[in-house]
Scaffold this motif. Sequence first.
Motif, PDB file in Angstrom:
ATOM      1  N   VAL A 100      19.906  32.336 -24.509  1.00 60.35           N
ATOM      2  CA  VAL A 100      19.837  31.258 -25.453  1.00 60.35           C
ATOM      3  C   VAL A 100      20.863  30.331 -25.632  1.00 60.35           C
ATOM      4  N   GLY A 101      20.781  29.245 -25.838  1.00 60.48           N
ATOM      5  CA  GLY A 101      21.763  28.293 -26.104  1.00 60.48           C
ATOM      6  C   GLY A 101      21.017  26.851 -26.439  1.00 60.48           C
ATOM      7  N   SER A 102      22.014  25.991 -26.495  1.00 62.72           N
ATOM      8  CA  SER A 102      21.604  24.642 -27.135  1.00 62.72           C
ATOM      9  C   SER A 102      20.628  24.160 -25.870  1.00 62.72           C
ATOM     10  N   LEU A 103      20.054  22.970 -26.216  1.00 69.38           N
ATOM     11  CA  LEU A 103      19.441  22.318 -25.208  1.00 69.38           C
ATOM     12  C   LEU A 103      20.137  21.520 -24.512  1.00 69.38           C
ATOM     13  N   GLU A 104      21.403  21.168 -24.820  1.00 66.73           N
ATOM     14  CA  GLU A 104      22.320  20.521 -24.272  1.00 66.73           C
ATOM     15  C   GLU A 104      22.834  21.080 -22.929  1.00 66.73           C
ATOM     16  N   CYS A 105      22.863  22.626 -23.207  1.00 62.56           N
ATOM     17  CA  CYS A 105      23.502  23.354 -22.166  1.00 62.56           C
ATOM     18  C   CYS A 105      22.488  23.802 -21.383  1.00 62.56           C
TER      19      CYS A 105
END
Length: 171
Positions: A100-105
Amino acid sequence: MTDLYDHEPKQFYFGADTEYCPHKPIPERHTDAWDEWMALGHQAYDDGILCLAAPCGIGCPACSAESGDMVPWSRCENRPHTPARTEPRAPRHRALTVEVGSLECWERECDEFFTEDGDEIPGKTACSHLTEMEICAACSEPPVGNTDNFPAAVAMADCPQMNAADSPAAG
């Protein structure tokens, strides 16, 4: 463990020898007509010629290489940002480890993919912001008909069925 970054969506095409290629007939090889026909959007590969005017869908090259036939991207079980979609049946409430992570990542737009001068770092496949999380495979699936590519994930600890099984009244 499979490297999740080997699995990515890619456009697949029908062969030029199928009814989907609009450039019939296929000329004889090693002629001027052949060269002109190839310039219309054909590409040679190990098993023949592809027609780039005849897309057949988005697939996973890594899974397709393993199976010997095109595996649609929606059937890739190693998609990095969502759990694999299951066949239409009652989903099982089980732990599934996902990154999981941000869309930016995920879209490689986070600062860790670039130098201080703003140049992209070649060969960098992940940033430190991505973490592993155990989610409930059933609770995290998008509802039928949902086209959201980034469904909300439900942590395994928050799964209502698992919490009901662990409660004193269930025992």
